[in-house]
Enzyme design. Sequence first.
Site, short mmCIF file in Angstrom:
data_model
loop_
_atom_site.label_atom_id
_atom_site.label_comp_id
_atom_site.label_asym_id
_atom_site.label_seq_id
_atom_site.Cartn_x
_atom_site.Cartn_y
_atom_site.Cartn_z
N SER A 146 0.74 -1.34 0.00
CA SER A 146 -0.09 0.10 -0.18
C SER A 146 0.79 1.41 -0.05
O SER A 146 0.54 2.11 -0.64
CB SER A 146 -0.86 0.02 1.24
OG SER A 146 -0.18 0.07 2.64
N ASP A 204 6.12 2.98 6.60
CA ASP A 204 6.14 2.30 5.34
C ASP A 204 6.19 3.48 4.21
O ASP A 204 7.10 2.79 3.20
CB ASP A 204 4.66 1.46 5.13
CG ASP A 204 4.57 0.21 6.15
OD1 ASP A 204 5.39 0.01 6.86
OD2 ASP A 204 3.51 -0.39 5.93
N1 LIG Z 1 -0.19 -2.74 -7.00
C1 LIG Z 1 -1.47 -2.31 -6.39
N2 LIG Z 1 -2.40 -1.89 -7.25
C2 LIG Z 1 -3.52 -1.52 -6.51
N3 LIG Z 1 -3.60 -1.50 -5.43
C3 LIG Z 1 -2.76 -1.72 -4.53
C4 LIG Z 1 -1.28 -2.18 -4.87
N4 LIG Z 1 -0.79 -2.53 -3.98
C5 LIG Z 1 -1.36 -2.23 -2.70
N5 LIG Z 1 -2.77 -1.63 -3.23
C6 LIG Z 1 -3.53 -1.24 -2.12
O1 LIG Z 1 -2.90 -1.42 -0.84
C7 LIG Z 1 -3.91 -2.63 -0.15
C8 LIG Z 1 -3.29 -3.41 0.66
O2 LIG Z 1 -2.81 -2.55 1.80
P1 LIG Z 1 -2.25 -3.03 3.20
O3 LIG Z 1 -1.61 -1.98 3.87
O4 LIG Z 1 -3.62 -3.96 3.72
O5 LIG Z 1 -1.17 -4.42 2.85
P2 LIG Z 1 0.32 -4.20 2.84
O6 LIG Z 1 0.68 -2.78 2.37
O7 LIG Z 1 0.90 -5.06 1.51
O8 LIG Z 1 1.08 -4.79 4.00
P3 LIG Z 1 1.47 -3.73 5.22
O9 LIG Z 1 0.90 -2.77 5.57
O10 LIG Z 1 1.21 -4.83 6.50
O11 LIG Z 1 3.08 -3.59 4.99
C9 LIG Z 1 -4.83 -3.23 -1.18
O12 LIG Z 1 -5.87 -3.67 -0.48
C10 LIG Z 1 -4.92 -2.11 -2.23
O13 LIG Z 1 -6.10 -1.05 -1.91
C1 LIG Z 2 1.51 -2.61 11.30
C2 LIG Z 2 2.06 -1.35 11.02
O1 LIG Z 2 3.32 -1.00 12.00
C3 LIG Z 2 3.26 -1.61 9.96
C4 LIG Z 2 2.63 -2.13 8.63
O2 LIG Z 2 3.59 -2.48 7.52
C5 LIG Z 2 1.26 -0.30 10.63
C6 LIG Z 2 2.22 1.07 10.61
O3 LIG Z 2 3.09 1.25 10.96
O4 LIG Z 2 1.53 2.05 9.97
MG LIG Z 3 0.06 -1.18 3.80
#
Ligand SMILES: Nc1ncnc2c1ncn2[C@@H]1O[C@H](COP(=O)(O)OP(=O)(O)OP(=O)(O)O)[C@@H](O)[C@H]1O
Ligand SMILES: C[C@@](O)(CCO)CC(=O)[O-]
Ligand SMILES: [Mg+2]
Length: 399
Positions: A146, A204
């Site tokens: 994300s 992030d």
């Molecule tokens: N390549 C992409 N294309 C479109 N949307 C995306 C893409 N990558 C991420 N997203 C958006 O980000 C969301 C995922 O975000 P989420 O924060 O839940 O997971 P993450 O970022 O992979 O994990 P974390 O936040 O734990 O590192 C998806 O549901 C979508 O809305």
């Molecule tokens: C779970 C969390 O600590 C990390 C997600 O990658 C959320 C954040 O820091 O925003």
């Molecule tokens: Mg995320």
Amino acid sequence: MQLKDVFVSAPGKAILHGEHAVVHGKVALAVSLNLRTYLHLKGTTIGNVCINLPNIDTFLCWELAELKQLVAYYCGKREEVKRLDAELIRRLREFIGVTNGNLDTCNMAILAFLYIYLSLFGSGELPSLTLTVWSELPTGTGLGSSAAYSVCLAAALLCASGAIPTPLKEGDNTARWCQEDLELINSWAFQGEMIIHGNPSGVDNAVGTWGGMLRFLAGKIIPLSRVPLLRILLTNTRVPRSTKVLVAGVKDKINKFPSIMTPVLDSVDAVSCTCEKVLSEMTCEPITGEHYNILEELIDINQHHLNVMGVGHPSLDILCRVTLTKGLHSKLTGAGGGGCGITLLRPDEERRETVLHCARLCLIWDQLHVRLCWKHPHQTGKVKVHHFVWILFVQIKGF
Ligand SMILES: Nc1ncnc2c1ncn2[C@@H]1O[C@H](COP(=O)(O)OP(=O)(O)OP(=O)(O)O)[C@@H](O)[C@H]1O
Ligand SMILES: C[C@@](O)(CCO)CC(=O)[O-]
Ligand SMILES: [Mg+2]
């Protein structure tokens, strides 16, 4: 006005220590991965805005006229805002048909894009464009997909709006922005994260913007340049989860049991600080087995804390158990609840042997797909192995 084409990319990240605690003002240590999200913005003249998001099967177009109505309440030029514009969010939710708080993958991605696009262009003429975003990162698995998405959106739209320059010179393959421009990109990416995550710490998007390894504390970003080369195995349990839901769950738990959860967060903070100290020692004295013993104990302690916070998952427990049979220590990374885990490898570890061993053991509990990637500075190859989880090696290094 027809926009010039913009190409940008941003890396994903792994959190070594401090996930969740960092949302509550504690230290986190995070590192960028050589898995990236890419964006191509193409200026068009057909009077609409199209977005192609192949990773999440989303392909949409809107007429400029209907988008312009959403920002009819804007008057004059808008300054960059630190907090989300609640009125714009309300209008966008209604526009894309989400009235309750439950946003799915596609809606969150669309909302983040339209929010940044309309905030940057809404007070003037809206440009016609087609935006395509694709990623090497698995979506929603703890690797900062994300944030990489939000950083790409912010960088490309800021470039297109003229708020920051396009640093790529004729003949260059890649280029970076200056510190001030990176800060602007980071602040808009944070807004994207606020829409997708709800309550992000900002770690992030900071890694997605600056790359390398960094220490993050309450919005303060300190790049760590003195870190030893570490080898980490990343395993994707392929159990889907949402960072937004997990972060909200931890907050509820802290509100419910403040006197129990506060010491847990303090302890995670101490784990991150101790890890940082050990990593720094490893760069100025000969690396010994004792350094690795401490790093492994810290991983175990933190994994227990994350389970106490309620962000563990049976698939992650199995990862920890399976890798421990090989003497390796693992913890979840990112928001948890499934997603990815990290396993610290010792320098003497025979990599192929270890992975195949883990693959054999994991086959017992999971019949999913395997992709095995060796990643290090001089070699980026992909080797297909068995059917199980998604594994990849990363090497951790500073800027
Ligand atoms: N390549 C992409 N294309 C479109 N949307 C995306 C893409 N990558 C991420 N997203 C958006 O980000 C969301 C995922 O975000 P989420 O924060 O839940 O997971 P993450 O970022 O992979 O994990 P974390 O936040 O734990 O590192 C998806 O549901 C979508 O809305
Ligand atoms: C779970 C969390 O600590 C990390 C997600 O990658 C959320 C954040 O820091 O925003
Ligand atoms: Mg995320």
